[in-house]
Design an enzyme around this catalytic site. Structure first.
Site, mmCIF file in Angstrom:
data_model
loop_
_atom_site.group_PDB
_atom_site.id
_atom_site.type_symbol
_atom_site.label_atom_id
_atom_site.label_comp_id
_atom_site.label_asym_id
_atom_site.label_seq_id
_atom_site.Cartn_x
_atom_site.Cartn_y
_atom_site.Cartn_z
ATOM 1 N N ARG A 1 12.005 -5.824 3.907
ATOM 2 C CA ARG A 1 11.612 -4.403 3.860
ATOM 3 C C ARG A 1 12.635 -3.501 4.557
ATOM 4 O O ARG A 1 13.075 -3.775 5.661
ATOM 5 C CB ARG A 1 10.239 -4.186 4.482
ATOM 6 C CG ARG A 1 9.914 -2.680 4.536
ATOM 7 C CD ARG A 1 8.474 -2.360 4.496
ATOM 8 N NE ARG A 1 7.775 -2.718 5.702
ATOM 9 C CZ ARG A 1 6.469 -2.533 5.849
ATOM 10 N NH1 ARG A 1 5.748 -2.021 4.868
ATOM 11 N NH2 ARG A 1 5.876 -2.873 6.970
ATOM 12 N N LYS B 1 0.840 -1.214 0.000
ATOM 13 C CA LYS B 1 0.000 0.000 0.000
ATOM 14 C C LYS B 1 0.870 1.258 0.000
ATOM 15 O O LYS B 1 0.659 2.161 -0.786
ATOM 16 C CB LYS B 1 -0.918 0.029 1.241
ATOM 17 C CG LYS B 1 -1.797 -1.197 1.378
ATOM 18 C CD LYS B 1 -2.709 -1.091 2.594
ATOM 19 C CE LYS B 1 -1.983 -1.137 3.927
ATOM 20 N NZ LYS B 1 -1.468 -2.459 4.308
ATOM 21 N N ARG C 1 11.962 -1.616 10.383
ATOM 22 C CA ARG C 1 10.909 -1.352 11.371
ATOM 23 C C ARG C 1 10.900 -2.425 12.448
ATOM 24 O O ARG C 1 11.059 -3.605 12.159
ATOM 25 C CB ARG C 1 9.548 -1.299 10.676
ATOM 26 C CG ARG C 1 9.234 0.090 10.171
ATOM 27 C CD ARG C 1 8.001 0.105 9.350
ATOM 28 N NE ARG C 1 6.902 -0.676 9.932
ATOM 29 C CZ ARG C 1 5.696 -0.743 9.400
ATOM 30 N NH1 ARG C 1 5.423 -0.095 8.294
ATOM 31 N NH2 ARG C 1 4.756 -1.470 9.974
HETATM 32 P P1 ADP Z 1 1.375 -2.351 8.177
HETATM 33 O O1 ADP Z 1 0.248 -1.970 7.254
HETATM 34 O O2 ADP Z 1 2.526 -2.942 7.438
HETATM 35 O O3 ADP Z 1 0.959 -3.129 9.393
HETATM 36 P P2 ADP Z 1 1.423 0.312 9.292
HETATM 37 O O4 ADP Z 1 2.585 1.225 9.285
HETATM 38 O O5 ADP Z 1 0.199 0.699 8.566
HETATM 39 O O6 ADP Z 1 2.013 -1.052 8.765
HETATM 40 O O7 ADP Z 1 0.991 -0.004 10.804
HETATM 41 C C1 ADP Z 1 1.922 -0.401 11.790
HETATM 42 C C2 ADP Z 1 1.207 -0.536 13.127
HETATM 43 O O8 ADP Z 1 0.642 0.737 13.493
HETATM 44 C C3 ADP Z 1 0.035 -1.517 13.166
HETATM 45 O O9 ADP Z 1 0.453 -2.837 13.400
HETATM 46 C C4 ADP Z 1 -0.778 -0.934 14.341
HETATM 47 O O10 ADP Z 1 -0.205 -1.301 15.589
HETATM 48 C C5 ADP Z 1 -0.592 0.564 14.170
HETATM 49 N N1 ADP Z 1 -1.670 1.163 13.352
HETATM 50 C C6 ADP Z 1 -1.574 1.626 12.080
HETATM 51 N N2 ADP Z 1 -2.767 2.098 11.647
HETATM 52 C C7 ADP Z 1 -3.639 1.917 12.674
HETATM 53 C C8 ADP Z 1 -5.030 2.170 12.867
HETATM 54 N N3 ADP Z 1 -5.804 2.706 11.917
HETATM 55 N N4 ADP Z 1 -5.572 1.834 14.067
HETATM 56 C C9 ADP Z 1 -4.844 1.314 15.056
HETATM 57 N N5 ADP Z 1 -3.558 1.020 14.941
HETATM 58 C C10 ADP Z 1 -2.940 1.324 13.777
#
Ligand code: ADP
Length: 220
Positions: free
Chosen positions: A124, A13, A155
């Site tokens: 990654r 994404k 990460r």
């Molecule tokens: P990925 O899509 O690879 O899991 P993100 O960077 O989108 O990576 O998210 C990393 C972490 O951030 C998630 O595992 C969660 O803990 C938190 N997170 C991201 N977006 C949300 C959301 N909308 N609500 C709650 N937690 C979130």
């Protein structure tokens, strides 16, 4: 034009959002990046969020909703944006709808086989300075960020064990909300298992097939 990127963690994404951003200068709004920026600043919300993120579980709804409302109120996103990572649970969808947080024109639903997602986790790399995403599996030999020359970081949640948890949470909490957007007729499904350029082309073709146009308005 307002895009929502949808798909499992590691579906690509952020990568496709960055490619759209590079080509059309549409601002990207990534919930994960907003959270990581808050952690880096040492905000109290960031300290709290980190404890959830390191376990691969969702940060509390009130924290992420407050952050996203704040971000979407900034003038740079008034014309459109690419939203990645929100709404991500039924609770968040509820607030998204009830509080009319924003409207969405297109939901890009990225489909990638599970085995491919797992392969991507270990490779990654994220630029420590500009957030550019690279995967060693692309075999491009980038020792440093090709965009800004920054150093690569990994990460803390990019490991197989945390990934499995993140994937389970995606299936149980996030996938069901796709039905809401399907009901609105806004979902475009894109095969995202290939390398970025191919997935990007698949996305443009899917837009064309669905009659989605208007990207040109964003060219600076
Ligand atoms: P990925 O899509 O690879 O899991 P993100 O960077 O989108 O990576 O998210 C990393 C972490 O951030 C998630 O595992 C969660 O803990 C938190 N997170 C991201 N977006 C949300 C959301 N909308 N609500 C709650 N937690 C979130």
């Amino acid at each position: 034009m307002k895009f929502l990127m949808f798909g499992a963690p590691m579906a690509g994404k952020g990568t496709l959002a960055n490619m759209l951003n590079e080509k059309y200068s549409i601002p990207t709004v990534s919930m994960g990046d907003i959270l990581r920026e808050s952690i880096a600043r040492g905000d109290k919300e960031g300290v709290l969020a980190k404890s959830y993120m390191d376990k691969g579980v969702m940060v509390p709804t009130e924290v992420v909703c407050a952050m996203i409302k704040n971000r979407l109120a900034q003038p740079d996103v008034a014309k459109g944006f690419i939203l990645d990572g929100f709404p991500r649970t039924p609770d968040q969808l509820d607030i998204f709808v009830k509080e009319n947080i924003t409207d969405i024109d297109v939901v890009v639903n990225l489909e990638v086989p599970y085995e491919r997602l797992l392969e991507r986790v270990v490779g990654r790399r994220t630029c420590k300075d500009c957030g550019y995403i690279y995967n060693t599996g692309w075999n491009l030999g980038y020792e440093i960020c090709p965009k800004c020359g920054g150093e690569w970081g990994i990460r803390s949640d990019d490991n197989e064990e945390t990934y499995k948890k993140r994937y389970d949470v995606y299936i149980s909490d996030t996938l069901p909300i796709l039905d809401y957007f399907k009901g609105l007729g806004k979902v475009v499904t894109v095969q995202g298992g290939a390398e970025p350029e191919q997935s990007y082309q698949n996305m443009l073709e899917a837009f064309k097939a669905s009659g989605i146009s208007g990207l040109e308005q964003f060219n600076a």
